[in-house]
Scaffold this active site. Structure first.
Site, PDB file in Angstrom:
ATOM      1  N   HIS A   2       0.819  -1.212   0.000  1.00 61.11           N
ATOM      2  CA  HIS A   2       0.000   0.000   0.000  1.00 61.11           C
ATOM      3  C   HIS A   2       0.855   1.264   0.000  1.00 61.11           C
ATOM      4  O   HIS A   2       0.500   2.258  -0.638  1.00 61.11           O
ATOM      5  CB  HIS A   2      -0.924  -0.011   1.221  1.00 61.11           C
ATOM      6  CG  HIS A   2      -2.009   1.010   1.169  1.00 61.11           C
ATOM      7  ND1 HIS A   2      -3.102   0.890   0.334  1.00 61.11           N
ATOM      8  CD2 HIS A   2      -2.179   2.172   1.846  1.00 61.11           C
ATOM      9  CE1 HIS A   2      -3.896   1.931   0.504  1.00 61.11           C
ATOM     10  NE2 HIS A   2      -3.361   2.730   1.409  1.00 61.11           N
ATOM     11  N   HIS A  38     -10.128   2.483  -0.607  1.00 58.24           N
ATOM     12  CA  HIS A  38     -10.345   2.042   0.776  1.00 58.24           C
ATOM     13  C   HIS A  38     -11.127   0.738   0.726  1.00 58.24           C
ATOM     14  O   HIS A  38     -12.173   0.587   1.356  1.00 58.24           O
ATOM     15  CB  HIS A  38     -11.071   3.116   1.586  1.00 58.24           C
ATOM     16  CG  HIS A  38     -10.329   3.503   2.826  1.00 58.24           C
ATOM     17  ND1 HIS A  38     -10.932   3.687   4.040  1.00 58.24           N
ATOM     18  CD2 HIS A  38      -9.000   3.725   3.050  1.00 58.24           C
ATOM     19  CE1 HIS A  38     -10.033   4.009   4.949  1.00 58.24           C
ATOM     20  NE2 HIS A  38      -8.852   4.042   4.365  1.00 58.24           N
ATOM     21  N   GLN A  81     -10.205   2.258  10.486  1.00 58.92           N
ATOM     22  CA  GLN A  81     -10.172   3.535  11.168  1.00 58.92           C
ATOM     23  C   GLN A  81     -11.590   4.056  11.414  1.00 58.92           C
ATOM     24  O   GLN A  81     -12.542   3.654  10.751  1.00 58.92           O
ATOM     25  CB  GLN A  81      -9.386   4.547  10.322  1.00 58.92           C
ATOM     26  CG  GLN A  81      -8.035   4.032   9.855  1.00 58.92           C
ATOM     27  CD  GLN A  81      -8.077   3.275   8.536  1.00 58.92           C
ATOM     28  OE1 GLN A  81      -9.116   2.783   8.126  1.00 58.92           O
ATOM     29  NE2 GLN A  81      -6.933   3.169   7.887  1.00 58.92           N
ATOM     30  N   GLN A 103      -7.868   8.995  12.465  1.00 54.39           N
ATOM     31  CA  GLN A 103      -8.178   9.924  11.379  1.00 54.39           C
ATOM     32  C   GLN A 103      -8.108  11.385  11.828  1.00 54.39           C
ATOM     33  O   GLN A 103      -7.868  11.689  12.991  1.00 54.39           O
ATOM     34  CB  GLN A 103      -9.570   9.610  10.843  1.00 54.39           C
ATOM     35  CG  GLN A 103      -9.687   8.218  10.243  1.00 54.39           C
ATOM     36  CD  GLN A 103      -8.867   8.068   8.980  1.00 54.39           C
ATOM     37  OE1 GLN A 103      -9.242   8.560   7.921  1.00 54.39           O
ATOM     38  NE2 GLN A 103      -7.740   7.393   9.077  1.00 54.39           N
TER      39      GLN A 103
END
Length: 729
Positions: A54, A100, A245, A319
């Site tokens: 990633h 995502h 998250q 976040q």
């Protein structure tokens, strides 16, 4: 002695703890070579996320180098938080797409919401104010309750975050296929506008300058999220729910406004969003780009609860956080600003001249790593691919039932109207949206000007699976056509490459060939790639998704006045531009009748795309055309039906093609409506009918006739997805 209980360096090696973090044996040995010793627990975690697929693109980097990244309008290409492209008058458009996927498969609402939040912060970190959001989604078929749950959760998550933060969601696409069962694709795109002199970079430089943390306090959510996003989904993936998250759009709004104010301060040196790999990636990447070192004092990091270890702080993906480097002595100016916006902030370190990434907690060293190898020297893997054997035989479509096929395609969720879903998004907040989600690209006015930014997001799977090289060209051309259809000049693109495991030969070859095709199309269409993302290992229980490259493209409209009457009217004549051939390989018709796609299709003529595109754009801007629609999935008959249903107009058409060709997906075609009293002067434009004020949709060929009520077509097309979701509950 550490106050945190963690495996020792010996235990990490002997018990191969590094494998659980995502490092291979060879990668672990390379880390040992770089450090000249065995890494401790925190260092092992840091390398594992920075060298994850990633973050490092270790299987895709050679293919990404094919893409053209510079051009007449490009101000900043790949390497920063987003791409930046000039739109004249000292202004620029900033944009990027991100995936995502894995988080959304486990926790669809939060996975999608944080995907939106993350891409917004990427745009804001450049200094731009976001003007619109787009998304590209893939799910399994809707007769599966798990896929319904995923769809509902993702759509609510996108709407929940975007609506709260006050950015309109103006365009998108959604498709459905069993190959996405349990592995949805959630690709979010954001577009922003900035003045040239406000463009920021994520860099840490200036010895002694301070590092400031701002945003939500760090928790334990999202730890190893980047590693999780680099693995196949398995039955054990559900246990990794903590890797997903949690987003807070209200804090996101505060952070956005505070950041946009902070960029006006001359003392700001660099800024970057804490996205994938959290504080680790943002800080180490900023140091690498600045050619400097960093010393972070982790006891200064705002935390949500006591006892969070350095390892957890560095790998958390909490976040709504940003990292800034500011001039020494000006820290309080920034802290006061963030306090005004009710945000937690703290000075957590400084820039050094050591070129090392040093982490301490209460004066104890938890990591001491050379910056460059960590950020820029992840291993790159060049593997062996395997070409697919193409089926060159022809399927038989001579005996299809046109009416039955028409209605089956019209109500298939991939083709059906997405208004039931898009109506959950705020499309108008900010009052600058000119063209909302529907049949074309979206158009958003640049505030205070007569200019507008057109944006589209498009993906292709069946054609890329059938022929990756040609399919790669097609997805870029599709986005190009969608911008042309609103009269925009295409400027540049961003991409998100969604594939299965590159360790499988066929999938590695798909990645190689499709990116080659995309690069060729970018060259010819003059749409350089200025940002992007790669999402691999999209597999569930050993079954890979279809290879699904996604292209987000932006275009410029210098003067929006022509859009004031850019809508089809009764009496407008209809033309199709481009030849219709027997192109069924990879089509929705082939999938419907034969249950799979496995036949070749004609290559796309990119030079012809440019010529047609320029002619159509000119005709739009000269006021000749009242509507332009690309011929897409389902072919010409479906395109005409969608036009009629969307605008509630009758349609009468006479077309000299076969029954099967009504559903052919020959590339490079447009349906245009010509304003009354105007003359169309475009090569290869064939008049096929006109729009009427009746409720009748009538298409006649030498072999068949379709005559249906527009209201019935509209009801089926617009109601199909809602029916799937309500009847299966």
């Amino acid at each position: 002695m550490s106050k945190f209980i963690e495996p020792s360096v010996e235990e990490i090696k002997l018990e191969k703890v590094y494998q659980d973090m995502g490092l291979s044996d060879q990668e672990y040995e390379k880390v040992c070579d770089i450090l000249g010793r065995q890494p401790n627990f925190t260092e092992t975690g840091i390398f594992s996320v920075m060298w994850s697929e990633h973050c490092s693109y270790k299987h895709s980097k050679p293919f990404l180098k094919q893409f053209p990244t510079s051009g007449e309008h490009v101000l900043m290409g790949p390497g920063e938080g987003a791409g930046v492209v000039d739109i004249g008058d000292n202004q620029a458009v900033v944009f990027k797409v991100e995936s995502h996927n894995h988080p959304s498969a486990i926790e669809p609402y939060q996975g999608a919401a944080t995907g939106v939040g993350g891409i917004i912060r990427d745009i804001v970190s450049i200094g731009a104010r976001p003007i619109n959001l787009l998304n590209s989604l893939r799910f399994g078929e809707l007769d599966n309750k798990q896929n319904q749950r995923l769809l509902k959760g993702v759509v609510k998550g996108i709407g929940g975050y975007g609506n709260c933060i006050g950015i309109p969601t103006t365009a998108g696409e959604i498709e459905f296929d069993e190959r996405y069962d349990g592995n949805p694709l959630v690709n979010a795109m954001c577009v922003g506008v900035i003045n040239h002199d406000m463009i920021q970079k994520g860099t840490a430089k200036g010895i002694g300058n301070s590092v400031i943390y701002v945003g939500l306090k760090t928790g334990r959510d999202g730890i190893h999220g980047a590693t999780f996003a680099s693995e196949e989904l398995t039955e054990e993936s559900e246990s990794k729910r903590p890797s997903v998250q949690i987003g807070d759009p209200f804090v996101g709004k505060k952070l956005m406004e505070a950041t946009l104010e902070a960029i006006t301060f001359d003392e700001l040196v660099g800024i970057q969003d804490m996205g994938a790999a959290g504080l680790t990636s943002s800080s180490s990447e900023m140091a690498a780009k600045g050619g400097s070192g960093l010393h972070l004092r982790l006891e200064q990091v705002p935390t949500r609860e006591p006892g969070i270890s350095p390892y957890e702080m560095m790998l958390s993906e909490t976040q709504e956080r940003m990292l800034l480097v500011v001039e020494k002595g000006t820290e309080q100016k920034f802290l006061d600003l963030f306090d005004k916006h009710e945000l937690d902030s703290a000075v957590i370190g400084e820039v050094t001249d050591t070129n090392r990434f040093v982490l301490t907690y209460e004066d104890e060293v938890y990591a001491d790593i050379p910056v460059e190898p960590l950020a820029d020297e992840a291993p790159v893997y060049i593997l062996e691919g395997e070409e697919k054997n193409y089926n060159t035989s022809k399927n038989d479509y001579t005996h299809i039932d046109v009416k039955d096929t028409f209605f089956k395609l019209l109500k298939h969720p991939t083709i059906a109207s997405k208004h039931y879903l898009y109506d959950q998004y705020d499309q108008q907040v900010g009052a600058n949206t000119i063209i909302k989600p529907g049949l074309q690209a979206s158009v958003v006015r640049v505030e205070g000007t007569n200019k507008a930014i057109a944006s589209t997001i498009d993906g292709e799977a069946l054609y890329v699976y059938n022929n990756p090289y040609e399919g790669g060209k097609m997805v870029v051309a599709e986005a190009y056509r969608n911008l042309i259809a609103v009269g925009a000049t295409p400027l540049a693109m961003t991409d998100c490459l969604n594939y299965g495991s590159p360790e499988k030969k066929e999938i590695y070859q798909q990645l190689a060939d499709s990116t080659k095709g995309m690069a060729e199309a970018c060259d010819i269409l003059k749409t350089p790639v200025v940002s992007g993302n790669v999402s691999l290992y999209n597999e569930t229980k050993g079954t890979s998704i279809f290879p699904t490259p996604i292209v987000g493209m932006v275009g410029l409209i210098e003067n929006v006045d022509y859009l004031n009457d850019f809508q089809p009217q009764v009496g407008d004549k209809l033309y199709v531009i481009g030849d219709t051939k027997d192109d069924f390989g990879g089509s929705q018709l082939e999938k419907l009748i034969y249950g799979k796609v496995n036949h070749e299709f004609e290559s796309i003529d990119l030079s012809s795309e440019v010529k047609k595109g320029e002619s159509i754009k000119t005709a739009i801007r000269q006021g000749v055309l009242s509507h332009v629609q690309t011929v897409g999935k389902g072919g010409l008959l479906i395109t005409l039906a969608k036009l009629s249903a969307h605008y509630g107009l009758g349609l009468k058409s006479l077309i000299d093609i076969t029954n099967a060709q009504l559903f052919s997906e020959t590339q490079g075609r447009y349906v245009v409506s010509v304003k009354s009293g105007k003359t169309l002067n475009i090569d290869n434009a064939i008049e096929i009918g006109l729009l009427t004020d009746s409720d009748n949709f009538k298409v006649t060929t030498p072999y068949t006739e379709i005559s249906e009520n527009v209201s019935d077509i509209k009801q089926i097309w617009e109601g199909a997805i809602a029916q799937c979701l309500t009847t299966q509950d």
